[in-house]
Design an enzyme around this catalytic site. Structure first.
Site, PDB file in Angstrom:
ATOM      1  N   GLU A 210       0.881  -1.182   0.000  1.00  0.00           N
ATOM      2  CA  GLU A 210       0.000   0.000   0.000  1.00  0.00           C
ATOM      3  C   GLU A 210       0.907   1.217   0.000  1.00  0.00           C
ATOM      4  OE1 GLU A 210      -3.350   0.189   0.046  1.00  0.00           O
ATOM      5  OE2 GLU A 210      -3.785  -1.950   0.150  1.00  0.00           O
ATOM      6  N   CYS A 244      -2.220   9.471   2.541  1.00  0.00           N
ATOM      7  CA  CYS A 244      -1.760   8.867   1.273  1.00  0.00           C
ATOM      8  C   CYS A 244      -2.677   9.191   0.107  1.00  0.00           C
ATOM      9  CB  CYS A 244      -1.626   7.363   1.439  1.00  0.00           C
ATOM     10  SG  CYS A 244      -3.134   6.583   1.999  1.00  0.00           S
TER      11      CYS A 244
HETATM   12  P1  NAD Z   1       8.178   4.630   4.960  1.00  0.00           P
HETATM   13  O1  NAD Z   1       8.181   3.816   3.715  1.00  0.00           O
HETATM   14  O2  NAD Z   1       9.359   5.479   5.252  1.00  0.00           O
HETATM   15  O3  NAD Z   1       8.013   3.678   6.253  1.00  0.00           O
HETATM   16  C1  NAD Z   1       7.015   2.682   6.357  1.00  0.00           C
HETATM   17  C2  NAD Z   1       7.528   1.540   7.221  1.00  0.00           C
HETATM   18  O4  NAD Z   1       8.712   0.975   6.625  1.00  0.00           O
HETATM   19  C3  NAD Z   1       7.939   1.938   8.640  1.00  0.00           C
HETATM   20  O5  NAD Z   1       7.478   0.929   9.528  1.00  0.00           O
HETATM   21  C4  NAD Z   1       9.455   1.991   8.593  1.00  0.00           C
HETATM   22  O6  NAD Z   1      10.056   1.678   9.818  1.00  0.00           O
HETATM   23  C5  NAD Z   1       9.811   0.942   7.553  1.00  0.00           C
HETATM   24  N1  NAD Z   1      11.049   1.233   6.818  1.00  0.00           N
HETATM   25  C6  NAD Z   1      11.556   2.454   6.515  1.00  0.00           C
HETATM   26  N2  NAD Z   1      12.685   2.324   5.767  1.00  0.00           N
HETATM   27  C7  NAD Z   1      12.894   0.993   5.612  1.00  0.00           C
HETATM   28  C8  NAD Z   1      13.888   0.206   4.929  1.00  0.00           C
HETATM   29  N3  NAD Z   1      14.882   0.772   4.254  1.00  0.00           N
HETATM   30  N4  NAD Z   1      13.776  -1.136   4.967  1.00  0.00           N
HETATM   31  C9  NAD Z   1      12.741  -1.713   5.606  1.00  0.00           C
HETATM   32  N5  NAD Z   1      11.777  -1.027   6.268  1.00  0.00           N
HETATM   33  C10 NAD Z   1      11.843   0.300   6.277  1.00  0.00           C
HETATM   34  O7  NAD Z   1       6.838   5.483   4.914  1.00  0.00           O
HETATM   35  P2  NAD Z   1       6.368   6.612   5.910  1.00  0.00           P
HETATM   36  O8  NAD Z   1       7.227   7.824   5.748  1.00  0.00           O
HETATM   37  O9  NAD Z   1       6.199   6.061   7.284  1.00  0.00           O
HETATM   38  O10 NAD Z   1       4.888   6.918   5.326  1.00  0.00           O
HETATM   39  C11 NAD Z   1       4.665   7.811   4.290  1.00  0.00           C
HETATM   40  C12 NAD Z   1       4.434   7.092   2.976  1.00  0.00           C
HETATM   41  O11 NAD Z   1       3.472   6.080   3.138  1.00  0.00           O
HETATM   42  C13 NAD Z   1       3.871   8.007   1.902  1.00  0.00           C
HETATM   43  O12 NAD Z   1       4.494   7.730   0.678  1.00  0.00           O
HETATM   44  C14 NAD Z   1       2.404   7.622   1.845  1.00  0.00           C
HETATM   45  O13 NAD Z   1       1.777   7.893   0.617  1.00  0.00           O
HETATM   46  C15 NAD Z   1       2.468   6.183   2.132  1.00  0.00           C
HETATM   47  N6  NAD Z   1       1.194   5.713   2.670  1.00  0.00           N
HETATM   48  C16 NAD Z   1       0.443   4.868   1.932  1.00  0.00           C
HETATM   49  C17 NAD Z   1      -0.802   4.449   2.414  1.00  0.00           C
HETATM   50  C18 NAD Z   1      -1.691   3.522   1.643  1.00  0.00           C
HETATM   51  O14 NAD Z   1      -2.652   3.035   2.228  1.00  0.00           O
HETATM   52  N7  NAD Z   1      -1.451   3.272   0.375  1.00  0.00           N
HETATM   53  C19 NAD Z   1      -1.217   4.889   3.678  1.00  0.00           C
HETATM   54  C20 NAD Z   1      -0.417   5.743   4.387  1.00  0.00           C
HETATM   55  C21 NAD Z   1       0.801   6.144   3.888  1.00  0.00           C
END
Ligand code: NAD
Length: 456
Positions: A210, A244
């Protein structure tokens, strides 16, 4: 990390012992989850206020309320969802019965982001529990109070061999991804989504991703402008744009641009007051890194509304930027903040062609009173999901699957789709032993000639 390995091993043993399978057990766990939220409401309000300055109203509508609706829907429909689905069998299979069994994958990993830290951690978990899986939940490290509360609440409510929360940042995520999970459900950025998919391929673990993207709000010349303005402002500035599916930018017909901008400015004032930075309930930006990233965008185009910031409180006013082009840096990445760029067009078909050439967004919103054009735009453009004459609201209908396509993700959930996501469709043919049609066996000349005739 040994602890992580042990958690997964305990969960696998728990799952293989069949502890999660019974309907009564699953229903009871969903009820326990609901009870857990009810009992901890005060703590939840407090944690979200601390992490994001979320008001009680926003926490209730976008976090708790959403989860209660999903839980009630799952509890009510679970027995039906678990029923085997009978399907037809062709004439060549005479005597047999065919059906599909919903089988839980096993041990699932759910990784969630910070923007709706409670909802996005637990909504997938509802699907995982309903489908009979164990859950390891890794919430975001950026919303510390909510993550810590989640860990405490889950520990107090569930057997850790069944559901557990593992807190931590990138290193914890990396260690988790080395384990063999049976399903990975990830919500977050497109960039990290790619990492997740790559790591999951080591064990051929299926994934739901997602992700995000730049979701347009297209406003056509015949739209109901006042309603469009109200719904765009609501969708964009809820959670200070850190949603998002928030409209990332507005793409408006030249003819109605002035009227729309005027109506949007009025709406912002009506929702957030004349001085949003002084509004106690106005959401803050999650951290300094994101605050600084967003502030850089404020020097682009011409500010038509807002533009002020409060660095100490990490707050940015609801801002509208005019005179933005596709080349500005604000148009190169998902904004994820309370800044709304405006672009305009003179022909909606040309505008649609521009959007079609870009990465597929998570959502798309089209404002128009023209039924034919609504249909055309919905069919012509590819995006995860969206609304005609509204923003964001589609995701709270449990009858609609929610998910992205292309760069905005793969797979979907909400309502029954969450149950389906965490279930493997096991196809079963139950054959009769009362007779045995000989056609498929070798050495039967008559069967061969009939088969040839059928296959002509
Ligand atoms: P992110 O991708 O930085 O982090 C999400 C998760 O991944 C966290 O639990 C984090 O600890 C982990 N993570 C971060 N870097 C990692 C790596 N290198 N390897 C493995 N795991 C890692 O996202 P964010 O900043 O927390 O959220 C914002 C993003 O999420 C935006 O792009 C937004 O559009 C998206 N989002 C999507 C939805 C949806 O339902 N489609 C909902 C909310 C947010």
């Amino acid at each position: 990390m040994k602890q992580i390995e042990e958690v997964v091993a305990h969960q696998r043993a728990f799952f293989l012992n069949g502890n999660t399978l019974d309907y009564a057990v699953r229903k009871e766990q969903l009820q326990k989850l609901k009870e857990m939220l009810k009992t901890n409401e005060r703590g939840i309000y407090h944690a979200l206020k601390k992490d994001l300055n979320k008001s009680r109203h926003e926490t209730l509508t976008t976090e708790l309320g959403f989860l209660y609706t999903e839980l009630d829907f799952a509890i009510k429909n679970l027995s039906g969802w678990m029923e085997p689905t009978k399907v037809r069998s062709p004439i060549t299979h005479k005597g047999s019965k065919s059906f599909i069994l919903k089988e839980p994958y096993g041990v699932s990993l759910i990784m969630s982001p910070w923007n709706y830290p409670l909802q996005l951690a637990l909504a997938p978990a509802i699907g995982a529990i309903a489908a009979g899986n164990c859950v390891v939940l890794k919430p975001s490290e950026h919303t510390e109070a909510t993550s810590a509360l989640l860990a405490d609440m889950i520990q107090d409510t569930f057997n850790p061999s069944y559901i557990t929360v593992l807190e931590g940042g990138k290193e914890t995520s990396e260690e988790l991804l080395k384990q063999r999970f049976d399903y990975i459900f990830f919500t977050g950025s497109t960039e990290v989504g790619k990492v997740i998919m790559k790591e999951a391929s080591t064990h051929l673990t299926p994934v739901t991703l997602e992700l995000g993207g730049k979701s347009p709000a297209i406003v056509d010349k015949d739209a109901n402008i006042n309603l469009a303005a109200k719904r765009i402002v609501w969708g964009k500035f809820t959670n200070a744009g850190q949603t998002c599916v928030a409209p990332d930018y507005v793409y408006v017909h030249e003819k109605v641009k002035f009227k729309l901008l005027k109506a949007m400015k009025k709406q912002i004032k009506s929702f957030y007051g004349k001085e949003p930075l002084k509004n106690d309930d106005y959401i803050r930006i999650i951290n300094e890194k994101h605050f600084n990233r967003l502030v850089q965008f404020l020097s682009e185009g011409t500010p038509l509304h807002g533009g002020d910031t409060d660095p100490a409180a990490l707050k940015i006013e609801p801002t509208i930027l005019d005179k933005i082009t596709w080349n500005h840096s604000i148009m190169q990445e998902e904004i994820f903040g309370p800044i709304l760029p405006i672009l305009s067009f003179t022909n909606v078909e040309d505008a649609a062609a521009v959007i079609r050439a870009k990465e597929k967004p998570l959502a798309l919103y089209y404002f128009s009173e023209d039924g034919k054009m609504q249909e055309q735009i919905m069919q012509y453009l590819s995006f995860g999901g969206g609304s005609i004459n509204d923003t964001i609201y589609h995701l709270s209908n449990p009858h609609l699957p929610f998910g992205g396509v292309g760069a905005s993700g793969m797979g979907s959930y909400h309502g029954k789709y969450s149950f389906d996501t965490f279930s493997h469709d096991k196809s079963i043919l139950k054959q009769s032993t009362k007779f045995d049609i000989p056609f498929r066996y070798p050495g039967n000349k008559f069967a061969e000639s009939v088969t040839k005739r059928i296959m002509k």
